[in-house]
Scaffold this motif. Structure first.
Motif, PDB file in Angstrom:
ATOM      1  N   LYS A 164       1.320  -1.221   0.056  1.00 25.77           N
ATOM      2  CA  LYS A 164       0.071   0.535   0.123  1.00 25.77           C
ATOM      3  C   LYS A 164       0.563   1.310   0.206  1.00 25.77           C
ATOM      4  N   GLU A 165       2.020   1.278   0.319  1.00 25.46           N
ATOM      5  CA  GLU A 165       3.155   2.260   1.150  1.00 25.46           C
ATOM      6  C   GLU A 165       4.008   2.484  -0.582  1.00 25.46           C
ATOM      7  N   ASP A 166       4.102   1.985  -1.509  1.00 24.12           N
ATOM      8  CA  ASP A 166       4.587   1.671  -3.251  1.00 24.12           C
ATOM      9  C   ASP A 166       3.219   2.525  -3.709  1.00 24.12           C
ATOM     10  N   ARG A 167       2.302   1.548  -3.379  1.00 21.44           N
ATOM     11  CA  ARG A 167       1.652   2.334  -4.454  1.00 21.44           C
ATOM     12  C   ARG A 167       0.674   3.690  -4.743  1.00 21.44           C
ATOM     13  N   THR A 168       1.170   4.234  -2.824  1.00 26.83           N
ATOM     14  CA  THR A 168       0.777   5.386  -2.716  1.00 26.83           C
ATOM     15  C   THR A 168       1.285   6.502  -3.088  1.00 26.83           C
ATOM     16  N   LEU A 169       2.881   5.600  -3.350  1.00 24.42           N
ATOM     17  CA  LEU A 169       4.826   7.007  -3.912  1.00 24.42           C
ATOM     18  C   LEU A 169       4.060   7.140  -5.254  1.00 24.42           C
ATOM     19  N   ALA A 170       3.825   6.065  -5.780  1.00 29.81           N
ATOM     20  CA  ALA A 170       4.070   5.825  -7.133  1.00 29.81           C
ATOM     21  C   ALA A 170       2.478   6.259  -7.638  1.00 29.81           C
ATOM     22  N   TRP A 210      14.187   5.158  -6.937  1.00 29.41           N
ATOM     23  CA  TRP A 210      14.537   3.666  -6.362  1.00 29.41           C
ATOM     24  C   TRP A 210      13.447   2.932  -5.727  1.00 29.41           C
ATOM     25  N   ALA A 211      12.084   3.054  -6.644  1.00 31.65           N
ATOM     26  CA  ALA A 211      10.639   3.252  -6.232  1.00 31.65           C
ATOM     27  C   ALA A 211      10.186   2.615  -7.278  1.00 31.65           C
ATOM     28  N   TRP A 212       8.577   1.527  -6.709  1.00 32.96           N
ATOM     29  CA  TRP A 212       8.065   1.651  -7.964  1.00 32.96           C
ATOM     30  C   TRP A 212       6.916   2.999  -8.416  1.00 32.96           C
ATOM     31  N   VAL A 213       6.709   2.753  -9.482  1.00 30.64           N
ATOM     32  CA  VAL A 213       5.727   3.860 -10.271  1.00 30.64           C
ATOM     33  C   VAL A 213       4.927   3.332 -10.987  1.00 30.64           C
ATOM     34  N   LEU A 214       3.890   3.956 -11.638  1.00 29.01           N
ATOM     35  CA  LEU A 214       2.860   3.657 -12.380  1.00 29.01           C
ATOM     36  C   LEU A 214       3.394   3.650 -14.121  1.00 29.01           C
ATOM     37  N   THR A 215       3.146   2.165 -14.435  1.00 29.88           N
ATOM     38  CA  THR A 215       2.728   2.242 -15.660  1.00 29.88           C
ATOM     39  C   THR A 215       2.455   3.308 -16.910  1.00 29.88           C
ATOM     40  N   LYS A 216       3.371   3.558 -18.107  1.00 25.99           N
ATOM     41  CA  LYS A 216       2.464   4.579 -18.843  1.00 25.99           C
ATOM     42  C   LYS A 216       0.791   4.083 -19.247  1.00 25.99           C
ATOM     43  N   GLY A 217       0.235   3.170 -19.074  1.00 30.80           N
ATOM     44  CA  GLY A 217      -1.116   3.024 -19.288  1.00 30.80           C
ATOM     45  C   GLY A 217      -1.847   3.279 -18.181  1.00 30.80           C
ATOM     46  N   LEU A 218      -1.152   2.724 -16.911  1.00 32.66           N
ATOM     47  CA  LEU A 218      -1.985   3.432 -15.861  1.00 32.66           C
ATOM     48  C   LEU A 218      -1.723   5.091 -15.829  1.00 32.66           C
TER      49      LEU A 218
END
Length: 435
Positions: A164-170, A210-218
């Motif tokens: 959840k924390e990774d997704r929020t940062l993304a 150094w983190a998860w990010v949204l893909t271009k589509g999302l």
């Protein structure tokens, strides 16, 4: 080499001629270390790395970018760092056996929130692979692998799923600071576009952070949804990405709906029949902002970070010699200072020592509201300076922003009736009551 809270710069010391540890370090040896309780906690691993961040970053700036490496293979603590990793990460850190360990910092791997180069432990395996490891304070960090002979090649990340924390940062990174209450927006977006959960290809590791990010589509889908959250998804034709600014996204609203469209048209007409649609919508947006400002709203939490005690300023001319609350309630300031010197208190980990600091955005000065605790920390720094060590005391702080508007507010604040009335003067200031 000695180890303790007072000596956090062990990684930058000169190495011994021979490694004090038998190499390669295998998984069997690491298991034996854990059985003998010879390992550091995750928090300690994070603290070790972050204590060297400032020095590594300075070296990187001095050489104007690139890569900075410090070989710590000959230092004793690093096997305890490996042994202290979580069960799932430990075997991957050890791999075929560790032959060398060093700290590294480079322009190509940055902290997602601060956009500054981030330090890593880099472990070289006997088979030629290297693993990059940045332990976090409350959870294991991401692992990335590369070939020793190709350090600038593509990184292979350990297979994992963002929490959840990774997704929020993304989503914060995707919003680029233009969206307020990003957590709430993220929840609404998920309910609207991902009611059955996130897809496998919604997130990826960022190329420069150094983190998860949204893909271009999302990311495109998210910005399109921001432009019109109420519009249903067309399964035949995917929504076109919206690339406007948030200031004008209300203009893109769909006015063809039966109920919502009629309500919006009425609202536009009420602003004035001669007004352009864009200006009418802007007036509606500003009215909504004003309405929210007049309501009781929970303030945004301050940013937390580590600050140098030397950089903090007092906000009072004097303070009492006794604490009125906390673990040292009723005790003198000198007792707290003694606790810091003895290592009983850690300014970066002891929650009670977390200071509330106001940053002046005009000159960058940092003002501490907690003057008694700051006095003890200043005395601790003074003690270290007189002892001949070059250690810089860092303290965890909640950083509040102070702008020029706040200064104007204080300059004007002299009401005696809580702002309910004002007296019109005749051009001259009234004489003080004591004249």
């Amino acid at each position: 080499m000695a180890w303790g809270n007072q000596e956090m710069d062990w990684a930058l010391a000169k190495p011994r001629l021979q490694p004090p540890n038998e190499l390669p370090l295998t998984l069997e040896k690491v298991k034996e270390m854990r059985e003998n309780q010879e390992y550091f906690s995750r928090e300690k691993n994070h603290e070790i790395l972050m204590s060297s961040w400032e020095t590594l970053l300075k070296r990187l700036k001095d050489q104007r970018g690139g890569v900075v490496r410090v070989d710590i293979t000959c230092s004793r603590p690093w096997p305890k760092m490996v042994a202290g990793a979580a069960d799932k990460a430990r075997s991957k850190l050890v791999g075929a056996g560790i032959t060398e360990c060093f700290m590294e910092i480079s322009d190509s791997c940055k902290n997602a929130r601060t956009d500054t180069a981030q330090p890593f432990f880099v472990l070289t395996h006997e088979d030629g692979w290297q693993v990059m490891y940045h332990p976090k304070k409350k959870k294991e960090g991401l692992l990335a692998f590369r070939l020793r002979d190709d350090p600038h090649g593509d990184l292979r990340f350990d297979e994992a799923e963002p929490d959840k924390e990774d997704r929020t940062l993304a989503f914060e990174l995707a919003a680029e600071g233009k969206v307020k209450s990003i957590a709430a927006k993220m929840r609404d977006f998920q309910k609207s576009r991902r009611p059955n959960g996130w897809k496998a290809d919604d997130f990826e590791i960022g190329p420069n952070v150094w983190a998860w990010v949204l893909t271009k589509g999302l990311k495109d889908e998210f910005w399109t949804w921001l432009a019109n959250p109420t519009k249903a998804v067309d399964s035949q034709e995917p929504p076109k990405p919206w690339r406007g600014s948030l200031e004008d996204h209300e203009i893109q609203l769909d006015l063809e709906g039966e109920e919502d469209g009629v309500q919006i048209c009425k609202a536009i007409t009420m602003q004035g029949e001669d007004l352009p649609v864009a200006e009418a919508l802007d007036r509606i947006r500003m009215a909504n902002i004003g309405q929210k400002a007049s309501m009781a709203v929970k303030p945004e939490p301050p940013e937390e970070g580590f600050l140098k005690v030397k950089d903090l300023l007092y906000t009072q001319r004097s303070c009492r010699e006794i604490f009125k609350s906390g673990p040292y309630r009723g005790r003198k300031l000198e007792e707290c200072t003694a606790g810091l010197i003895a290592g009983k208190l850690d300014p970066t980990r002891t929650q009670w020592l977390t200071l509330d600091v106001v940053k002046d955005t005009q000159d960058g000065k940092l003002w501490s509201i907690d003057n008694r605790r700051l006095k003890c920390l200043k005395e601790y720094q003074k003690y270290l300076d007189q002892s001949g060590t070059d250690k810089t005391v860092m303290v965890k702080a909640r950083i509040h922003q102070w702008t020029e508007t706040h200064c104007r507010f204080l300059d004007h604040l002299d009401t005696w009736c809580h702002g309910k009335d004002i007296r019109v003067r005749n051009g001259k200031r009234p004489r003080p009551d004591w004249d």
